[in-house]
Every structure is written in structure tokens, then in C-alpha cells.
Design an enzyme around this catalytic site. Sequence first.
Site: not given
Ligand code: DAV
Length: 394
Positions: A132, A222, A272, A274, A378
Site C-alpha cells: 500500500d 495508495d 486498491h 489488487d 498486499c
Molecule cells: O477487496 O477488500 C482489498 C485490497 C487490499 N490491498 C478488498 C480490497
Amino acid sequence: ISNDLYPNASLPPERKDSGVPYVRQGLHVESYNDFDPLRHVIVGIADNQHIPEACPASNEKIPAGSPMRGGKAGRRTQESIERANECLNGFAKILEDRNIIVDRPGAVDWHERITTPDFSISSGFGVMPPRDCLLTMGKSMLMAPMSFRSRYFEYLAYVDLMREYFESDPSCMIEQAPRPRLSDDSFRMDYVAAYEYLSDAETMERSLRKEYSTKETDILFDAADVMRLGKDIFVQHGLTTNLAGIRWIKRKYESQGYRVHTLSFEDNHPIHIDATFCPLRPGLMLLNPNRPLFKGQREIFEKNDWEIVEAVSPAWDNPPPLCYSSTWLSMNTLILDHKTVCVEASETGQMEQFDKLGFDVVPVDLRDAYAFGGGLHCATADVWREGTCEDYFP
Ligand code: DAV
């Protein structure tokens, strides 16, 4: 603060004792994507992690009624920290056994209240999801301007490592994005106050109109909202990355020859990229079936003969307790090279899908670290992948 708060900290003592910068022979910083052969990576640590008081940006992500809306603010239990470290250390060992160099961030004393001239919050967050905070773009590593108040000082955990990389690889650069203020003016405070009374349909409507708790007052992003594919960089606009952040990324990296694109998904809490849209190898993307791409945004991939496959459903109906992320961490994997992928060990469906796509799957036990900030992607940040800056979208 006694050392037992930081059972996993791994700062090289040379630097602290002698004041002489620590130089590691042969160290190399360079990465252009998420799938070329991985040689050197940072894996997060769970040490001393806290659940901070609620803040305007984090509230948009945390479901209403969750104890993480401040009710549970404080240090996570020692038992949960040790279990998460067991997972993260196991993951690091799996990578080291494959001759990948693994570094760990330094520990930071997160339990102090954080006060700046613009805001105050009960504590920092932690040092678990390096993805992040750190954006590796070619030969540079950049510390991102994050939107959660609790994460304002998270870059401190990486300062010593970055310093060491800087001294050890004379052709790399370490950088820091402009620091945001995160004052009440940086957020739609009325949106935040109203948020928990909104239905999913209403939050979706707001998201489709691209109204998030973060305003355009600060430059915010991020690093995990940025997807690198060689010469092309795709950035998700959402609650952790605003348009000013995307403009900053565009101006900075386009002047270095990259092309920057914006991506949006039908997702009521876009945070995010990812666990939403993940490159698997040249020509192959994995898309979250619950978060379709906005109209017209598949074109650049399809025109260049990239295949977009939908991820299978996660193995779990719910995330673990006190977790910020959704069950879609199932598709948050670490790719070691074009045919090897690390997948969380309980995600049997996702492992099978990778197997059918022709990957060798390395199962990694990490679910008990999810609450500390996410899954396998992550939990890591690239330092070095082999390969060069390819043009996949000519
Ligand atoms: O699907 O809650 C999580 C991404 C974490 N880097 C989600 C996104």
C-alpha cells in the site's frame, strides 16, 4: 518501548551503532510489473499492530456496525500478532527457500497518539501491507501519500531500508510523494457522517458518480491502487486515490516515458486494485466478477490480445474477524514468474483455477494475517524482478 513489542524486527545493527550507512553488495532495485521472475521482495511484519480510532477515509471502507469503527481501538492482542507473524515468517521462508531475497520493514512505535497541526488520531496502524505504501517503478521506489490518518507516518517503517537500498544500488532512486494534510477539509465530513445509514445500493450510486469520502484538496494515492504493466501504468480512482493523485502520477511518470491510464470498476468501496484486476502473465488478466470494469475500459486489453478471465468465488463467505478487506483476498496472490504463483492455502478454488491456467501453485498459509492488512500481494512489495520495461500495449 521494550524489545518484546517487536519480536520480529530486523534492522541491521551496523547502521544504528556506527552511524555508517549500511551497504549490501549486489543489491539491485528494479521492477516493471507483477509477474516477471521475482528476485528480491519486502514482506510485512505484524509487530505492534494497532486498530486505530475511526478516521474519515477508513470509515468508508469499514462496514457499519463493525467494532473497527473505533470501538475496538487499541493494540491487537499479542496472540493474534504472534500468529500473524508466524504466517508472514512462513511466507518469507517459502520465498527464501526459492532463492528470493526477503527483507522485513523496521518496527515503529505505533502506540503513541499521532498529532499533527491538522489532525489527531489514537495511534498508527502497522507495518503489514508494504504494497500500500511503496511503489516500485523501474529503478525507483516511492513512498505514497496515503489517505488514512493512521497511516500518515507508515513510511517511517521503510526509511532505513530505503536508505540502505539507496547506498547499495547507485543507479536506484528513493522518493517521497508530496505529503497530504488530511485535515477535516481533506474529506467530505457530511458524507462520512451519513455513510453508515446508506444502503449498499446508495453507496454504489455514489461510487458510480465517483463521490468518495476523500476530496480533491490533497494529492492522495495508495501504491496498491497502481498496477504496473511495463510502459503502461493503470491507476484506480477510488477512496484511497483521488484525481489529484492520478494527475500527479501521470505528470511524474509520463515525463519518464510511461503511459498512465485511469481504471474504474463497479465497486461500492473501491480501494486498491489488487483484489479487483490482477495481471497474471503477459497477455492474461484476472478480473473480480463482482467488480466489472466500466464500459470501454476493456478495450485497451482486448485490442492488444490480452485475455481477461473472471476469478472463481472465494472459499470463504466472510473475511476473518477485525479484517479491513473483503473475501476477494482470494485473488490477491504473489506471482513468482510467468508460471509460478503463491496462493493462500485455504483458497482451494482459486488454486484450481491457477492450475487450469497452467501455473504451478505454491500454497501459503496466510489467512490469519489477513486482518493485519490483506493477502499475499498486499503483504509484499517488489524490490527486484528480472526483465525489462516492455511495451505490452503498442
Ligand atoms: O477487496 O477488500 C482489498 C485490497 C487490499 N490491498 C478488498 C480490497
